[in-house]
Design an enzyme around this catalytic site. Structure first.
Site, PDB file in Angstrom:
ATOM      1  N   SER A  23       0.819  -1.156   0.076  1.00  0.00           N
ATOM      2  CA  SER A  23      -0.015  -0.116  -0.007  1.00  0.00           C
ATOM      3  C   SER A  23       0.701   1.140   0.035  1.00  0.00           C
ATOM      4  O   SER A  23       0.521   2.567  -0.632  1.00  0.00           O
ATOM      5  CB  SER A  23      -1.019  -0.171   1.209  1.00  0.00           C
ATOM      6  OG  SER A  23      -1.805  -0.900   1.321  1.00  0.00           O
ATOM      7  N   ARG A  27       1.522   4.298  -3.083  1.00  0.00           N
ATOM      8  CA  ARG A  27       1.296   5.699  -2.772  1.00  0.00           C
ATOM      9  C   ARG A  27       2.481   6.528  -3.043  1.00  0.00           C
ATOM     10  O   ARG A  27       2.419   7.700  -3.570  1.00  0.00           O
ATOM     11  CB  ARG A  27       0.521   5.901  -1.193  1.00  0.00           C
ATOM     12  CG  ARG A  27      -0.747   5.419  -1.134  1.00  0.00           C
ATOM     13  CD  ARG A  27      -0.984   4.810   0.348  1.00  0.00           C
ATOM     14  NE  ARG A  27      -2.324   4.869   0.768  1.00  0.00           N
ATOM     15  CZ  ARG A  27      -3.053   3.573   0.300  1.00  0.00           C
ATOM     16  NH1 ARG A  27      -2.241   2.825  -0.314  1.00  0.00           N
ATOM     17  NH2 ARG A  27      -4.189   3.622   0.703  1.00  0.00           N
ATOM     18  N   ARG A 123     -13.899  -5.849 -10.861  1.00  0.00           N
ATOM     19  CA  ARG A 123     -13.911  -5.251  -9.574  1.00  0.00           C
ATOM     20  C   ARG A 123     -14.826  -4.043  -9.781  1.00  0.00           C
ATOM     21  O   ARG A 123     -14.745  -3.172 -10.646  1.00  0.00           O
ATOM     22  CB  ARG A 123     -12.650  -5.220  -8.741  1.00  0.00           C
ATOM     23  CG  ARG A 123     -12.033  -6.394  -8.626  1.00  0.00           C
ATOM     24  CD  ARG A 123     -10.861  -6.369  -8.029  1.00  0.00           C
ATOM     25  NE  ARG A 123     -10.752  -5.838  -6.600  1.00  0.00           N
ATOM     26  CZ  ARG A 123      -9.618  -5.588  -5.908  1.00  0.00           C
ATOM     27  NH1 ARG A 123      -8.534  -5.763  -6.478  1.00  0.00           N
ATOM     28  NH2 ARG A 123      -9.687  -5.041  -4.612  1.00  0.00           N
ATOM     29  N   GLN A 168      -9.106   2.723  -0.360  1.00  0.00           N
ATOM     30  CA  GLN A 168      -8.526   3.108  -1.535  1.00  0.00           C
ATOM     31  C   GLN A 168      -9.732   3.970  -2.013  1.00  0.00           C
ATOM     32  O   GLN A 168      -9.408   4.987  -2.763  1.00  0.00           O
ATOM     33  CB  GLN A 168      -9.196   1.605  -2.591  1.00  0.00           C
ATOM     34  CG  GLN A 168      -7.964   0.630  -2.413  1.00  0.00           C
ATOM     35  CD  GLN A 168      -8.082  -0.598  -3.344  1.00  0.00           C
ATOM     36  OE1 GLN A 168      -9.229  -0.628  -3.850  1.00  0.00           O
ATOM     37  NE2 GLN A 168      -7.289  -1.546  -3.275  1.00  0.00           N
ATOM     38  N   ASP A 315      -6.962  -7.800   4.333  1.00  0.00           N
ATOM     39  CA  ASP A 315      -6.233  -8.660   3.340  1.00  0.00           C
ATOM     40  C   ASP A 315      -5.863  -9.974   4.085  1.00  0.00           C
ATOM     41  O   ASP A 315      -5.500 -10.706   3.171  1.00  0.00           O
ATOM     42  CB  ASP A 315      -5.227  -7.861   3.058  1.00  0.00           C
ATOM     43  CG  ASP A 315      -5.435  -6.763   1.965  1.00  0.00           C
ATOM     44  OD1 ASP A 315      -6.792  -6.638   1.313  1.00  0.00           O
ATOM     45  OD2 ASP A 315      -4.800  -5.495   1.788  1.00  0.00           O
ATOM     46  N   LYS A 342     -12.449  -8.540  -3.756  1.00  0.00           N
ATOM     47  CA  LYS A 342     -10.978  -8.325  -3.826  1.00  0.00           C
ATOM     48  C   LYS A 342     -10.541  -8.940  -4.942  1.00  0.00           C
ATOM     49  O   LYS A 342     -11.303  -9.222  -5.832  1.00  0.00           O
ATOM     50  CB  LYS A 342     -10.657  -9.087  -2.511  1.00  0.00           C
ATOM     51  CG  LYS A 342     -10.827  -8.457  -1.176  1.00  0.00           C
ATOM     52  CD  LYS A 342     -10.549  -6.990  -1.334  1.00  0.00           C
ATOM     53  CE  LYS A 342     -10.779  -6.121   0.113  1.00  0.00           C
ATOM     54  NZ  LYS A 342     -10.449  -4.890   0.046  1.00  0.00           N
ATOM     55  N   ARG A 387      -3.273 -13.968  -2.555  1.00  0.00           N
ATOM     56  CA  ARG A 387      -3.160 -14.241  -1.055  1.00  0.00           C
ATOM     57  C   ARG A 387      -3.978 -15.721  -0.703  1.00  0.00           C
ATOM     58  O   ARG A 387      -3.673 -16.408   0.154  1.00  0.00           O
ATOM     59  CB  ARG A 387      -3.955 -13.116  -0.516  1.00  0.00           C
ATOM     60  CG  ARG A 387      -3.354 -11.788  -0.507  1.00  0.00           C
ATOM     61  CD  ARG A 387      -3.700 -10.876   0.596  1.00  0.00           C
ATOM     62  NE  ARG A 387      -3.527  -9.524   0.268  1.00  0.00           N
ATOM     63  CZ  ARG A 387      -2.436  -8.844   0.272  1.00  0.00           C
ATOM     64  NH1 ARG A 387      -1.414  -9.434   0.932  1.00  0.00           N
ATOM     65  NH2 ARG A 387      -2.137  -7.407  -0.151  1.00  0.00           N
TER      66      ARG A 387
HETATM   67  C1  S3P Z   1      -5.882  -1.006   0.041  1.00  0.00           C
HETATM   68  C2  S3P Z   1      -6.938  -1.028   0.798  1.00  0.00           C
HETATM   69  C3  S3P Z   1      -7.813  -2.077   0.670  1.00  0.00           C
HETATM   70  C4  S3P Z   1      -6.959  -3.552   0.594  1.00  0.00           C
HETATM   71  C5  S3P Z   1      -5.940  -3.545  -0.545  1.00  0.00           C
HETATM   72  C6  S3P Z   1      -5.135  -2.370  -0.418  1.00  0.00           C
HETATM   73  C7  S3P Z   1      -4.885   0.340  -0.194  1.00  0.00           C
HETATM   74  O1  S3P Z   1      -8.945  -2.250  -0.013  1.00  0.00           O
HETATM   75  O2  S3P Z   1      -7.913  -4.739   0.669  1.00  0.00           O
HETATM   76  O3  S3P Z   1      -5.307  -4.613  -0.675  1.00  0.00           O
HETATM   77  O4  S3P Z   1      -3.691   0.322  -0.314  1.00  0.00           O
HETATM   78  O5  S3P Z   1      -5.686   1.189   0.189  1.00  0.00           O
HETATM   79  P1  S3P Z   1     -10.091  -1.364   0.013  1.00  0.00           P
HETATM   80  O6  S3P Z   1     -10.214   0.010   0.079  1.00  0.00           O
HETATM   81  O7  S3P Z   1     -11.117  -1.789  -0.988  1.00  0.00           O
HETATM   82  O8  S3P Z   1     -10.602  -1.966   1.448  1.00  0.00           O
END
Ligand code: S3P
Length: 433
Positions: A23, A27, A123, A168, A315, A342, A387
């Site tokens: 993550s 970013r 998705r 997200q 996750d 997911k 995963r």
């Molecule tokens: C993430 C947010 C999560 C997570 C993903 C990474 C992120 O998703 O499941 O693997 O980096 O912001 P969601 O925002 O859909 O919950």
């Protein structure tokens, strides 16, 4: 490709360093491309998902150079890419980039396409196009799905009450808010990972308390920063689970693990299940808490997982479900419908794979009920979900025969070194074709 994972031949042992946080890497690639001047990133996750985001920033005009594990990005001036930006399997890459680009001042009046693979194209994108549309963004979807076509336009700040806890969605809207007129405020129903909020100040962006919610002022200019990426707790969770399962494993040390409290649900859940985990806090990396975890083989018992812990472990449910399958008693998961959108429908896919290994699982609309017991070896399928592949490989440590996992090559999206790391600790894993 098929991965064969054998039962443990002895205790696992050794030291372990997780790969960089996925993550945070996404970013930093995006913020580095948006920021004027140089951004230097060490510890960036070298995996397909984060590479796709980095390549997208390069296609948008950021100058990306790499040497000795350090990534240097000269950003601040975006241009229209020559072809569609391909985010591969990555929901984070696609959703955050969509937010960052749909009102970017350098791209106004242009046309950009964001595409992904079959999983990503299935998705939901309405969760970001709705709030971004309210801000004035012009985004075409295919019935709420990728491919996305963006026609960047001048945006206005909004106050958005999110229907689900999603980092997200929050991050996509915050990134759009950076370039919008006036203020943008996000209100979440519960906490989701807060890496964007922790990273933005390093790039010169100050956030404010939206009372409630988190706010950002528009018309910002970001400046480059030097950042280190901590190890990913979501990747380390597989090794943690392996240490809990393999008989006789004692004090495996996992170092440099990110311990952000909005990500630590897995530790809360495992402890409640009886896991012997020692946490030693270390020095923070930037604004992210980091530490060491020592893990030893433990007798696990099923629990009712509190719904409020779900977003903090979002996750980790594939590996939690795998552990529940070999814990004593019943594990109940509820409030976890997000798992259905997911990389795969994780409730359905994990339930089906566990059943193939002889586990009694009842899938519910927003969770699962798992009767713990023993698992047998057999053939399973990751359904293209990294995963799920790793969770089933770890579960093989206590199966009564090898588990063969089809479509396990998807592990490359988040953790290409997983098989080597497990073998290093003494597990019996091998690629079969
Ligand atoms: C993430 C947010 C999560 C997570 C993903 C990474 C992120 O998703 O499941 O693997 O980096 O912001 P969601 O925002 O859909 O919950």
């Amino acid at each position: 490709m098929k991965l064969r994972a054998g039962p443990a031949v002895g205790p696992l042992s050794g030291r372990y360093l997780p790969p960089g946080d996925k993550s945070i890497s996404h970013r930093l690639a995006i913020l580095g491309g948006l920021a004027e001047g140089e951004t230097r990133i060490s510890g960036f996750l070298d995996a397909a998902d984060t590479r796709a985001t980095l390549a997208a920033m390069a296609a948008l005009g950021a100058d990306v150079k790499e040497s000795d594990g350090l990534i240097c990005i000269q950003g601040g001036r975006l241009e229209t890419p020559k072809s569609a930006l391909d985010l591969g399997n990555s929901g984070t890459g696609m959703r955050l980039l969509c937010g960052a680009l749909c009102g970017h001042p350098d791209l106004l009046g242009q046309r950009l396409a964001l595409v992904g693979d079959a999983s990503l194209s299935g998705r939901p994108m309405g969760r970001i196009t709705r709030p971004l549309g309210e801000m004035g963004a012009v985004i075409e979807t295919l019935d709420g799905h990728a491919p996305l076509t963006l026609r960047p336009a001048r945006l206005r700040g909004i106050r958005y009450v999110m229907p689900m806890a999603s980092a997200q969605v929050k991050s996509a809207v915050l990134l759009a808010g950076l370039f919008a007129e006036a203020e943008t405020v996000l209100v979440e129903p519960g906490p989701s990972r807060d890496h964007s909020e922790r990273l933005l100040p390093a790039f010169g962006v100050s956030l404010f308390d939206g009372e409630p919610g988190i706010g950002v002022r528009g018309d910002q200019r970001l400046r480059g920063a030097s950042c280190h990426v901590p190890g990913d707790l979501s990747s380390a969770a597989f090794i943690l689970a392996a240490g809990l399962l393999a008989a006789g494993s004692d004090g495996i040390a996992l170092s440099n693990v990110g311990l952000n409290p909005t990500r630590d649900g897995v530790l809360r859940i495992l402890r409640a299940m009886g896991a012997r985990l020692d946490l030693v806090a270390g020095d923070a990396i930037g604004a992210e808490p980091v530490g060491r975890i020592n893990v030893s083989c433990s007798e696990l018992r099923g629990i009712d997982i509190p719904a409020e812990w779900v977003p903090l472990a979002i996750d980790e449910f594939p590996i939690i479900m795998a552990l529940a399958a070999v814990s004593s008693g019943t594990t109940r998961i509820q409030g976890a419908a997000e798992l259905r959108v997911k990389e795969s429908d994780r409730l359905a896919v994990m339930s089906e794979q566990l059943r193939r290994l002889g586990v009694a699982v009842e899938e519910t609309a927003d969770g699962a009920i798992i009767e713990g017991g023993s698992v047998r070896g057999g053939q399973v399928d990751s359904h293209g979900d990294h995963r799920i592949a790793m969770s089933l490989a770890v579960l093989a440590l206590v199966a009564d025969g090898p588990i063969e996992i089809d479509n396990a090559e998807w592990i490359r999206t988040s953790y290409p070194g997983f098989v080597d790391d497990m073998r290093q600790l003494g597990a019996d894993l091998e690629w079969m074709n």
